[in-house]
Design a protein around this motif. Structure first.
Motif, PDB file in Angstrom:
ATOM      1  N   GLY A  86     -13.046   0.317  -3.455  1.00 39.04           N
ATOM      2  CA  GLY A  86     -14.091  -0.585  -3.984  1.00 39.04           C
ATOM      3  C   GLY A  86     -13.525  -2.109  -3.599  1.00 39.04           C
ATOM      4  N   GLU A  87     -12.240  -2.329  -3.528  1.00 34.29           N
ATOM      5  CA  GLU A  87     -11.577  -3.506  -2.914  1.00 34.29           C
ATOM      6  C   GLU A  87     -10.522  -3.110  -1.886  1.00 34.29           C
ATOM      7  OE1 GLU A  87     -12.420  -6.464  -3.820  1.00 34.29           O
ATOM      8  OE2 GLU A  87     -13.781  -6.219  -5.281  1.00 34.29           O
ATOM      9  N   PRO A  88     -10.277  -4.128  -1.076  1.00 34.00           N
ATOM     10  CA  PRO A  88      -9.168  -3.758  -0.056  1.00 34.00           C
ATOM     11  C   PRO A  88      -7.618  -3.545  -0.722  1.00 34.00           C
ATOM     12  CG  PRO A  88     -10.177  -5.761   0.597  1.00 34.00           C
ATOM     13  CD  PRO A  88     -10.751  -5.377  -0.563  1.00 34.00           C
ATOM     14  N   ASN A  89      -7.394  -3.760  -1.986  1.00 36.82           N
ATOM     15  CA  ASN A  89      -6.272  -3.731  -2.602  1.00 36.82           C
ATOM     16  C   ASN A  89      -6.213  -2.289  -2.972  1.00 36.82           C
ATOM     17  OD1 ASN A  89      -7.959  -5.172  -4.573  1.00 36.82           O
ATOM     18  ND2 ASN A  89      -6.883  -3.893  -5.843  1.00 36.82           N
ATOM     19  N   ASP A  90      -7.341  -1.480  -3.202  1.00 32.87           N
ATOM     20  CA  ASP A  90      -7.336  -0.264  -3.442  1.00 32.87           C
ATOM     21  C   ASP A  90      -7.071   1.007  -2.259  1.00 32.87           C
ATOM     22  OD1 ASP A  90      -8.046  -0.747  -6.303  1.00 32.87           O
ATOM     23  OD2 ASP A  90     -10.114  -1.027  -5.380  1.00 32.87           O
ATOM     24  N   VAL A  91      -6.839   0.408  -1.310  1.00 32.62           N
ATOM     25  CA  VAL A  91      -6.622   1.468  -0.002  1.00 32.62           C
ATOM     26  C   VAL A  91      -5.316   1.953  -0.295  1.00 32.62           C
ATOM     27  CG1 VAL A  91      -6.197   1.584   2.261  1.00 32.62           C
ATOM     28  CG2 VAL A  91      -8.138   0.057   1.711  1.00 32.62           C
ATOM     29  N   PRO A  92      -4.170   1.348  -0.605  1.00 31.40           N
ATOM     30  CA  PRO A  92      -2.894   2.203  -0.858  1.00 31.40           C
ATOM     31  C   PRO A  92      -3.089   3.223  -2.165  1.00 31.40           C
ATOM     32  CG  PRO A  92      -2.329  -0.169  -0.762  1.00 31.40           C
ATOM     33  CD  PRO A  92      -3.987   0.099  -0.659  1.00 31.40           C
ATOM     34  N   LEU A  93      -3.993   2.743  -2.887  1.00 30.78           N
ATOM     35  CA  LEU A  93      -4.268   3.820  -4.141  1.00 30.78           C
ATOM     36  C   LEU A  93      -4.922   5.446  -3.565  1.00 30.78           C
ATOM     37  CD1 LEU A  93      -3.994   4.160  -7.199  1.00 30.78           C
ATOM     38  CD2 LEU A  93      -6.425   3.052  -7.386  1.00 30.78           C
ATOM     39  N   LEU A  94      -5.635   5.158  -2.364  1.00 31.34           N
ATOM     40  CA  LEU A  94      -6.607   6.035  -1.949  1.00 31.34           C
ATOM     41  C   LEU A  94      -5.402   7.356  -1.376  1.00 31.34           C
ATOM     42  CD1 LEU A  94      -9.306   7.112  -0.741  1.00 31.34           C
ATOM     43  CD2 LEU A  94      -8.523   5.954   1.301  1.00 31.34           C
ATOM     44  N   TRP A  95      -4.273   7.069  -0.891  1.00 34.39           N
ATOM     45  CA  TRP A  95      -3.526   7.911  -0.155  1.00 34.39           C
ATOM     46  C   TRP A  95      -2.904   8.876  -1.268  1.00 34.39           C
ATOM     47  CZ3 TRP A  95      -0.711   2.872   1.982  1.00 34.39           C
ATOM     48  CH2 TRP A  95      -1.740   2.571   2.988  1.00 34.39           C
ATOM     49  N   ASP A  96      -2.394   8.480  -2.478  1.00 33.14           N
ATOM     50  CA  ASP A  96      -2.022   9.539  -3.418  1.00 33.14           C
ATOM     51  C   ASP A  96      -3.281   9.847  -4.507  1.00 33.14           C
ATOM     52  OD1 ASP A  96       0.906  10.135  -2.886  1.00 33.14           O
ATOM     53  OD2 ASP A  96       0.489   8.052  -2.256  1.00 33.14           O
ATOM     54  N   ARG A 291      12.561   7.079  -5.305  1.00 28.94           N
ATOM     55  CA  ARG A 291      13.594   8.298  -5.444  1.00 28.94           C
ATOM     56  C   ARG A 291      12.643   9.379  -5.041  1.00 28.94           C
ATOM     57  NH1 ARG A 291      15.150   9.971 -11.484  1.00 28.94           N
ATOM     58  NH2 ARG A 291      12.687  10.586 -11.432  1.00 28.94           N
ATOM     59  N   GLU A 292      11.265   9.117  -5.148  1.00 28.08           N
ATOM     60  CA  GLU A 292      10.413  10.460  -4.680  1.00 28.08           C
ATOM     61  C   GLU A 292       9.720   9.881  -3.356  1.00 28.08           C
ATOM     62  OE1 GLU A 292      10.447  13.281  -5.996  1.00 28.08           O
ATOM     63  OE2 GLU A 292      11.514  12.876  -7.753  1.00 28.08           O
ATOM     64  N   ARG A 293      10.379   8.993  -2.415  1.00 32.56           N
ATOM     65  CA  ARG A 293       9.508   8.688  -1.338  1.00 32.56           C
ATOM     66  C   ARG A 293       8.942   9.657  -0.407  1.00 32.56           C
ATOM     67  NH1 ARG A 293      14.777   7.142  -1.056  1.00 32.56           N
ATOM     68  NH2 ARG A 293      16.048   8.001   0.459  1.00 32.56           N
ATOM     69  N   ASP A 294       9.707  10.707  -0.322  1.00 36.18           N
ATOM     70  CA  ASP A 294       9.178  11.790   0.623  1.00 36.18           C
ATOM     71  C   ASP A 294       8.058  12.496   0.045  1.00 36.18           C
ATOM     72  OD1 ASP A 294      11.421  11.508   2.358  1.00 36.18           O
ATOM     73  OD2 ASP A 294      12.665  12.888   1.133  1.00 36.18           O
ATOM     74  N   LYS A 295       7.727  12.200  -1.193  1.00 39.65           N
ATOM     75  CA  LYS A 295       6.517  12.833  -1.860  1.00 39.65           C
ATOM     76  C   LYS A 295       5.181  12.073  -1.915  1.00 39.65           C
ATOM     77  CE  LYS A 295       9.215  15.918  -4.644  1.00 39.65           C
ATOM     78  NZ  LYS A 295       9.342  16.419  -6.301  1.00 39.65           N
ATOM     79  N   LEU A 296       5.435  10.496  -1.416  1.00 39.61           N
ATOM     80  CA  LEU A 296       4.267   9.804  -1.453  1.00 39.61           C
ATOM     81  C   LEU A 296       3.451  10.098  -0.292  1.00 39.61           C
ATOM     82  CD1 LEU A 296       5.827   8.050  -3.274  1.00 39.61           C
ATOM     83  CD2 LEU A 296       5.111   6.108  -2.072  1.00 39.61           C
ATOM     84  N   GLY A 297       2.216  10.281  -0.680  1.00 41.25           N
ATOM     85  CA  GLY A 297       0.961  10.381   0.385  1.00 41.25           C
ATOM     86  C   GLY A 297       0.386  11.938   0.236  1.00 41.25           C
ATOM     87  N   SER A 298       1.220  12.616  -0.773  1.00 45.12           N
ATOM     88  CA  SER A 298       0.531  13.917  -1.202  1.00 45.12           C
ATOM     89  C   SER A 298       0.164  14.013  -2.488  1.00 45.12           C
ATOM     90  CB  SER A 298       1.883  14.892  -0.884  1.00 45.12           C
ATOM     91  OG  SER A 298       2.924  14.597  -1.692  1.00 45.12           O
ATOM     92  N   GLY A 299      -0.150  13.005  -2.916  1.00 46.32           N
ATOM     93  CA  GLY A 299      -0.611  12.854  -4.406  1.00 46.32           C
ATOM     94  C   GLY A 299       0.349  12.728  -5.524  1.00 46.32           C
ATOM     95  N   HIS A 300       1.382  11.988  -5.367  1.00 42.83           N
ATOM     96  CA  HIS A 300       2.423  11.794  -6.287  1.00 42.83           C
ATOM     97  C   HIS A 300       2.271  10.664  -7.217  1.00 42.83           C
ATOM     98  CE1 HIS A 300       6.401  10.831  -7.845  1.00 42.83           C
ATOM     99  NE2 HIS A 300       6.554  12.200  -7.695  1.00 42.83           N
ATOM    100  N   GLY A 303       2.853   6.772  -5.901  1.00 40.08           N
ATOM    101  CA  GLY A 303       1.911   6.407  -5.103  1.00 40.08           C
ATOM    102  C   GLY A 303       0.524   5.931  -5.735  1.00 40.08           C
ATOM    103  N   ILE A 304       0.281   6.274  -7.104  1.00 41.24           N
ATOM    104  CA  ILE A 304      -0.918   5.546  -7.796  1.00 41.24           C
ATOM    105  C   ILE A 304      -0.559   4.460  -8.488  1.00 41.24           C
ATOM    106  CG2 ILE A 304      -2.538   6.084  -9.511  1.00 41.24           C
ATOM    107  CD1 ILE A 304      -2.395   8.838  -8.734  1.00 41.24           C
ATOM    108  N   VAL A 305       0.809   4.658  -9.173  1.00 43.52           N
ATOM    109  CA  VAL A 305       1.540   3.728 -10.059  1.00 43.52           C
ATOM    110  C   VAL A 305       1.769   2.254  -9.461  1.00 43.52           C
ATOM    111  CG1 VAL A 305       3.272   2.957 -11.656  1.00 43.52           C
ATOM    112  CG2 VAL A 305       2.094   5.233 -11.653  1.00 43.52           C
ATOM    113  N   ALA A 306       2.428   2.401  -8.178  1.00 42.43           N
ATOM    114  CA  ALA A 306       2.839   1.334  -7.545  1.00 42.43           C
ATOM    115  C   ALA A 306       2.050   0.310  -7.012  1.00 42.43           C
ATOM    116  CB  ALA A 306       3.843   1.787  -6.340  1.00 42.43           C
ATOM    117  N   PRO A 307       0.945   0.603  -6.454  1.00 44.70           N
ATOM    118  CA  PRO A 307      -0.430  -0.155  -5.979  1.00 44.70           C
ATOM    119  C   PRO A 307      -1.137  -0.725  -7.065  1.00 44.70           C
ATOM    120  CG  PRO A 307      -0.974   1.942  -5.278  1.00 44.70           C
ATOM    121  CD  PRO A 307       0.515   2.079  -5.679  1.00 44.70           C
ATOM    122  N   GLN A 308      -1.337  -0.108  -8.006  1.00 46.42           N
ATOM    123  CA  GLN A 308      -2.087  -0.498  -9.161  1.00 46.42           C
ATOM    124  C   GLN A 308      -1.297  -1.395 -10.104  1.00 46.42           C
ATOM    125  OE1 GLN A 308      -5.550   0.325  -9.850  1.00 46.42           O
ATOM    126  NE2 GLN A 308      -5.279  -1.590 -10.787  1.00 46.42           N
TER     127      GLN A 308
END
Length: 518
Positions: A86-96, A291-300, A303-308
């Motif tokens: 809905g907004e450009p700031n929501d793009v990182p939220l999309l990945w996870d 700590r879980e950086r390898d799992k970001l992008g796979s629905g962790h 990846g939702i908490v950080a950008p929001q």
């Protein structure tokens, strides 16, 4: 304790019928607009601005602030449900967020996004309440040249973060400063750049610049791209449910929560680092150091908490320099600053010295806590109804936006000249979008230009025409040096990148040619 006392008085004001009604309306408007791709929360704040003319200052700013807060959260629904940010700031939220929704159902990522928005909003609002008075005490010691230097630093920071082309950003800022010069000079009373046109005698109204560049300009851009005759989600089922994470799951991402809350608030203070930049940086920090950086992008969940958290926390951060220094931290806070100016109130350290203005400031601060909680309640209970706005055809939405723009322009001074002025700036906004010129520097130049000029001229009077005074005073000189660094750093970064690329290319060509013959 005096801060808590003032905040308690602010809460009492927030729950007055008029203020509370504006807050609820702002939450709903921000939520509705943010889930409609293409409109954006900045446009929502701008379109609401003309309707605040006849309001007192408190409900007017509460309305705009509530729209801003809820706008950073509402876009997560279309991002997670339909893979449409809905907004450009929501793009990182999309990945996870979307990935988790596809794997476990949308209820879980929606719950994570709601909790993240609540934490980010409450933490940043608490920090803002804590630092407002100390920052005001520091700002009270600013001289005219210090204010001028702070405004220059704010504008150069926005320019350096505005886009890929520094030249285009400077051109945009220069046009904004030129627009700010139109009218009668505040010191000498001389007409400037009016060309004998009566409408330009009073200068260009801020509403014309804001609504024209952002509102009409966006509509013209979409008309040029072709209008969709159906709604964004026509023919698609809308099934929305929210499931909260467990305490154990929240404890597992505690590091992400702490890092993103701190980053979101701190980056929000930097002029130009809007919710989009903050959201991407918070996600990037987790991707590199989490700590879980390898799992970001796979629905962790991280990846939702950080950008929001980052995008929601940045809102209060943006309001800190706006209230204490009168320097907006983003395009939306530039509109809120314009609302203050239209009501005859100059944001800055003097706001907390006057008892009546102090009540207004703490009412706005208290309203942020209520807005954060309110938008989460709306997101949990009423989102099934809210997302149905996606079924509205795009051509109808554009018609409503144009209607609000023109009616708002006419309502300012009941003058058709203002309507034509908005149309002119709408065309200019379309040209900016077409040729990829950033709009934010121009808007910031038009708003801060007169304030910076007034402080510079006041410094000239105090120092008997010595124009080098801002460079020789300790604080103003430091701020101007930081402004120079903000401009030079991107240039040096690009220069070093080119030199490295050339060196790498030379090394590869030398290796390909082989050793020299004996």
């Amino acid at each position: 304790m005096s801060v808590l006392h003032d905040l308690a008085i602010g809460w009492m004001h927030v729950f007055q019928p008029h203020d509370l009604m504006m807050l609820i309306l702002g939450i709903l408007v921000g939520m509705l607009v943010s889930i409609m791709p293409g409109l954006g929360l900045v446009m929502a704040v701008i379109l609401a601005l003309p309707f605040t003319y006849k309001m007192p200052i408190e409900p007017a700013v509460i309305l705009l602030t509530a729209i801003y807060f809820s706008g950073t959260y509402g876009g997560c629904f279309t991002t997670i449900l339909y893979r449409i940010p809905g907004e450009p700031n929501d793009v990182p939220l999309l990945w996870d967020g979307y990935t988790m929704g596809q794997r476990e159902g949308a209820a879980k990522p929606l719950g994570w996004a709601l909790v993240a928005a609540l934490i980010g909003g409450l933490v940043s609002s608490t920090v803002m309440v804590a630092v407002t008075q100390p920052l005001t005490d520091v700002a009270m010691k600013f001289s005219s040249e210090d204010y001028f230097a702070a405004i220059v630093f704010g504008m150069t920071t926005v320019v350096s973060l505005a886009g890929k082309s520094l030249v285009k950003a400077f051109i945009s800022l220069s046009l904004g400063l030129l627009v700010a010069c139109i009218g009668v000079d505040s010191i000498y009373g001389v007409s400037r750049y009016t060309f004998g046109v009566p409408i330009l005698g009073d200068g260009v109204q801020l509403v014309a610049v804001l609504v024209g560049m952002y509102g009409l300009g966006e509509v013209f851009k979409r008309v040029g791209q072709g209008l969709a005759l159906k709604g964004s989600m026509a023919g698609r089922a809308v099934k929305v449910q929210t499931s909260f994470p467990r305490w154990r799951e929240l404890w597992g991402v505690r590091g992400t929560i702490l890092r993103s809350s701190a980053l979101g608030t701190l980056l929000g203070v930097v002029p130009g680092a809007g919710a989009t930049i903050t959201s991407f940086i918070c996600y990037g920090v987790e991707k590199q150091y989490g700590r879980e950086r390898d799992k970001l992008g796979s629905g962790h969940p991280s990846g939702i908490v950080a950008p929001q958290i980052g995008s929601t926390a940045s809102v209060a951060g943006h309001l800190i320099p706006m209230l204490t220094l009168g320097i907006p931290g983003s395009a939306a806070t530039a509109v809120i600053l314009a609302a203050f100016l239209l009501h005859g109130v100059q944001p800055g350290p003097m706001l907390l010295t006057d008892p009546a203005s102090k009540v207004t400031v703490y009412t706005i601060l208290a309203s942020m806590f209520v807005a954060v909680i309110g938008m989460c309640l709306v997101g949990f209970f009423w989102i099934r109804l809210v997302v149905r706005v996606l079924l509205i055809p795009q051509y109808l939405l554009n018609t409503i936006v144009v209607l609000f723009c023109l009616v708002g322009a006419y309502a300012d001074r009941n003058s058709l000249s203002d309507v034509w002025m908005i149309v002119i700036f709408g065309i200019l906004g379309y040209l900016f979008e077409k040729y990829r010129f950033p709009i934010s520097p121009m808007v910031l130049g038009a708003i801060l230009g007169p304030i910076g000029e007034a402080n510079f001229m006041r410094s000239m009077v105090v120092h008997r025409g010595e124009w080098t005074a801002p460079f020789t005073e300790p604080l103003s000189g430091t701020l101007l040096a930081m402004a120079g660094f903000a401009v030079l750093y991107p240039l040096l970064q690009r220069l070093l990148h080119r030199l490295r690329r050339r060196g790498r290319g030379a090394a590869l060509s030398a290796a390909a040619s082989g050793p020299p013959a004996p």
